[in-house]
Structure formats: C-alpha cells, structure tokens
Design a protein around this motif. Structure first.
Motif, PDB file in Angstrom:
ATOM      1  N   VAL A 193      38.295  33.002  42.258  1.00 37.46           N
ATOM      2  CA  VAL A 193      38.298  31.949  43.285  1.00 37.46           C
ATOM      3  C   VAL A 193      39.703  31.373  43.493  1.00 37.46           C
ATOM      4  CG1 VAL A 193      35.911  31.323  42.798  1.00 37.46           C
ATOM      5  CG2 VAL A 193      37.750  30.040  41.682  1.00 37.46           C
ATOM      6  N   TYR A 194      40.641  31.824  42.676  1.00 35.71           N
ATOM      7  CA  TYR A 194      41.990  31.248  42.747  1.00 35.71           C
ATOM      8  C   TYR A 194      42.745  31.836  43.943  1.00 35.71           C
ATOM      9  CZ  TYR A 194      46.504  29.464  41.431  1.00 35.71           C
ATOM     10  OH  TYR A 194      47.697  28.804  41.452  1.00 35.71           O
ATOM     11  N   GLY A 195      43.229  30.958  44.807  1.00 37.56           N
ATOM     12  CA  GLY A 195      43.983  31.413  45.980  1.00 37.56           C
ATOM     13  C   GLY A 195      43.107  32.018  47.057  1.00 37.56           C
ATOM     14  N   ALA A 196      41.785  31.909  46.885  1.00 38.19           N
ATOM     15  CA  ALA A 196      40.861  32.473  47.871  1.00 38.19           C
ATOM     16  C   ALA A 196      40.270  31.339  48.694  1.00 38.19           C
ATOM     17  CB  ALA A 196      39.758  33.236  47.159  1.00 38.19           C
ATOM     18  N   ASP A 205      29.041  32.350  44.431  1.00 34.94           N
ATOM     19  CA  ASP A 205      28.729  33.771  44.284  1.00 34.94           C
ATOM     20  C   ASP A 205      29.801  34.471  43.446  1.00 34.94           C
ATOM     21  OD1 ASP A 205      27.071  35.974  44.967  1.00 34.94           O
ATOM     22  OD2 ASP A 205      28.601  36.645  46.377  1.00 34.94           O
ATOM     23  N   ARG A 206      31.063  34.197  43.748  1.00 36.96           N
ATOM     24  CA  ARG A 206      32.158  34.852  43.007  1.00 36.96           C
ATOM     25  C   ARG A 206      32.165  34.468  41.537  1.00 36.96           C
ATOM     26  NH1 ARG A 206      37.673  36.100  46.288  1.00 36.96           N
ATOM     27  NH2 ARG A 206      36.661  37.061  48.068  1.00 36.96           N
ATOM     28  N   THR A 217      22.011  33.160  49.273  1.00 34.39           N
ATOM     29  CA  THR A 217      23.273  33.744  48.794  1.00 34.39           C
ATOM     30  C   THR A 217      23.970  34.435  49.967  1.00 34.39           C
ATOM     31  OG1 THR A 217      22.238  34.081  46.676  1.00 34.39           O
ATOM     32  CG2 THR A 217      24.270  35.287  47.068  1.00 34.39           C
ATOM     33  N   PRO A 218      25.267  34.201  50.138  1.00 34.13           N
ATOM     34  CA  PRO A 218      25.975  34.720  51.313  1.00 34.13           C
ATOM     35  C   PRO A 218      26.567  36.096  51.068  1.00 34.13           C
ATOM     36  CG  PRO A 218      27.449  33.480  49.979  1.00 34.13           C
ATOM     37  CD  PRO A 218      26.146  33.516  49.231  1.00 34.13           C
ATOM     38  N   PRO A 219      27.095  36.715  52.126  1.00 43.78           N
ATOM     39  CA  PRO A 219      27.916  37.904  51.893  1.00 43.78           C
ATOM     40  C   PRO A 219      29.179  37.496  51.158  1.00 43.78           C
ATOM     41  CG  PRO A 219      27.971  37.223  54.213  1.00 43.78           C
ATOM     42  CD  PRO A 219      26.972  36.339  53.520  1.00 43.78           C
ATOM     43  N   GLY A 220      29.839  38.408  50.466  1.00 44.63           N
ATOM     44  CA  GLY A 220      31.043  38.078  49.679  1.00 44.63           C
ATOM     45  C   GLY A 220      32.143  37.487  50.543  1.00 44.63           C
ATOM     46  N   GLY A 221      32.929  36.587  49.957  1.00 47.14           N
ATOM     47  CA  GLY A 221      33.967  35.924  50.737  1.00 47.14           C
ATOM     48  C   GLY A 221      35.243  36.741  50.784  1.00 47.14           C
ATOM     49  N   VAL A 222      36.030  36.457  51.763  1.00 41.66           N
ATOM     50  CA  VAL A 222      37.345  37.074  51.824  1.00 41.66           C
ATOM     51  C   VAL A 222      38.385  35.983  51.767  1.00 41.66           C
ATOM     52  CG1 VAL A 222      36.777  39.178  53.070  1.00 41.66           C
ATOM     53  CG2 VAL A 222      37.145  37.054  54.338  1.00 41.66           C
ATOM     54  N   GLY A 223      39.518  36.273  51.224  1.00 34.82           N
ATOM     55  CA  GLY A 223      40.553  35.257  51.187  1.00 34.82           C
ATOM     56  C   GLY A 223      41.835  35.845  50.641  1.00 34.82           C
TER      57      GLY A 223
END
Ligand code: NAP
Length: 228
Positions: A193-196, A205-206, A217-223
């Motif tokens: 989750v760091y910097g995302a 979720d992560r 529950t969502p689709p995976g995040g992008v960042g």
C-alpha cells in the motif's frame, strides 16, 4: 483546533496549507527557525497560522504532527506532548536516515520508536504512504464517486478517532490497519500500500484485511510507487 506541525517541508507544508484552509490554526516549525518560514506562513495567515520553534509547536498544539526525516526523530521535543495525539508521517529510509539495527532486523517499527521517544503522547501513523503532491491534490468530498484512502495505525482508540476525522476532513477515507506494531508494519515503505493510490476497499484487499460488513471486495487497485 490548534495544530502544531514539526517539519515544514513537502508533507508538513502541504498539511499546514490544507488544514489551514479548513479553518485549523497552525503552529509550524522547521529546524532552521521561524524566520525561514515567511513564505509558508503567508499562506496560513487567514486561519491565524504562524511560524514557531519546534518546542512551541509541541507545547502549543492541541494535536501535533511530526513530519521530519525519520533520522531526526530523537530531536523532537518531548515537553508538551504528554496526553496529546501526535501524527507521525515519517518513513525510515536507511540511506537517508542512517541504519538503525533494530529496524533493519525488523524488531520494531519506526513509529514505535517515535512513540518510545514521545513516551506519554498517543502516536498515530498516517499521511506517510501517499506522495506529497497527491496528498495536496487528491482529496475529495465525501459525496465524490470514489475517494482515495489512507491507512491509519495506532494504539489508542480515541486518538485514532481524532485522526480519522482529520483524514476525512482532508478528503480521504481513513482505514484502520491496526496498532503501531502490526499496522505500522503494514504501511511502511516496501508494503503493497506504500506509494499506491487506492480506495479503501482496494487498500484492505492489498493488506488482506476483511472488508467491513456489506462492502463488496473490489478489483485490485493500481497506483504508482514513489519514494517519500
Ligand atoms: N515527500 C513525500 O512525498 C512524503 C510522503 C509521505 C511521507 N513522507 C515522510 O515524511 C517526512 C517528511 O518528508 P518531507 O518530504 O516533507 O521532507 P522535507 O521536505 O525534507 O522536509 C523536512 C522538514 O523537516 C524539518 N526538520 C528536520 N529536522 C528537524 C528538527 N529536528 N526539528 C524541526 N524540524 C526539522 C526540515 O526543516 P529544515 O529545512 O529547516 O531543516 C524540513 O522543514 C519524512 O520522514 C518522509 O519520509 C514523505
């Protein structure tokens, strides 16, 4: 609320401007002295903000934010912080901060060291995972279609609640990721989750944290991942 901010750089300065915009009175300090903060203070004047020494920020703030390079944490003034909520935005970067064997061996976390130093304060870790320009620009009203989330960890529930409110005020969803030891490890450099830039559901979720009841529950995040 009167908020003392120790560290007036990218993160401390950004939080000062955002919090002043929301009506908080800011006492802000750096290491070189209040006379070097004239430009920043011009932006805070509307809310009665002023530049002070680190000691004055610690004494005068109802809540204190610490936003210095982690390697300087032992210089933070202790006097005046007892029984106060202290937000720790710092991250341990050994190449910048010098190596601390207990952190390199993962025996403790940087925020637990800050807590041990500010022994009678209630240290809460947040605002440490998001790149400062995103912190400045990505806050959204609660009515927005989605908001970005920030992880929050700490050992005192009441202090955490106060910090949740501030995170909300700045337009982000606070996500409780645990106590300083467990949560601090979940949100430090190198974690997923760091910097995302993530929504609350993506952040949970992560980290493999359960979604609150009724939230899908969502689709995976992008960042993007950045150093901060
Ligand atoms: N940059 C990011 O995007 C980001 C994002 C999240 C978290 N963080 C973390 O947040 C912390 C601050 O980062 P930053 O990027 O804002 O750093 P920065 O721009 O380098 O600013 C650091 C500030 O701390 C002050 N300071 C240093 N030692 C001090 C002391 N002993 N007493 C009072 N003030 C002191 C400096 O004052 P002087 O200039 O007078 O020395 C400066 O105002 C770091 O731990 C960083 O890892 C950074």
């Amino acid at each position: 609320m009167r908020i003392g901010i120790i560290g007036a750089g990218h993160v401390g300065g950004t939080l000062a401007r955002l919090l002043a915009k929301h009506g908080h009175e800011i006492l802000i300090a750096n290491s070189r002295g209040p006379q070097t903060l004239v430009d920043l203070v011009d932006d805070l004047v509307g809310a009665g903000g002023r530049a002070v020494t680190a000691e004055e920020a610690a004494q005068g703030g109802d809540l204190v934010i610490v936003s210095v390079p982690f390697g300087r944490y032992a210089e933070l003034p202790v006097a005046g912080t007892a029984d106060k909520t202290v937000i720790d935005t710092t991250n341990y970067y050994p190449e910048r901060d010098g190596h601390l064997p207990e952190l390199d061996r993962d025996e403790t976390t940087s925020s637990e060291l800050v807590q041990a130093h500010l022994r009678d304060a209630y240290v809460i870790k947040t605002f440490n995972t998001m790149y400062w320009e995103h912190l400045r620009d990505f806050g959204r009203q609660s009515s927005a279609q989605f908001r970005y989330a920030l992880p929050v960890s700490g050992d005192d529930e009441r202090a955490k609640r106060t910090v949740f409110d501030l995170v909300e005020l700045l337009g982000f969803d606070p996500v409780d990721v645990g106590m300083l030891a467990t949560g601090g490890r979940r949100q430090q450099p190198g974690t997923p989750v760091y910097g995302a830039d993530l929504t609350a559901a993506q952040l949970r979720d992560r980290l493999g944290l359960p979604a609150p009841w009724g939230v899908p529950t969502p689709p995976g995040g992008v960042g993007s991942v950045r150093r901060g």
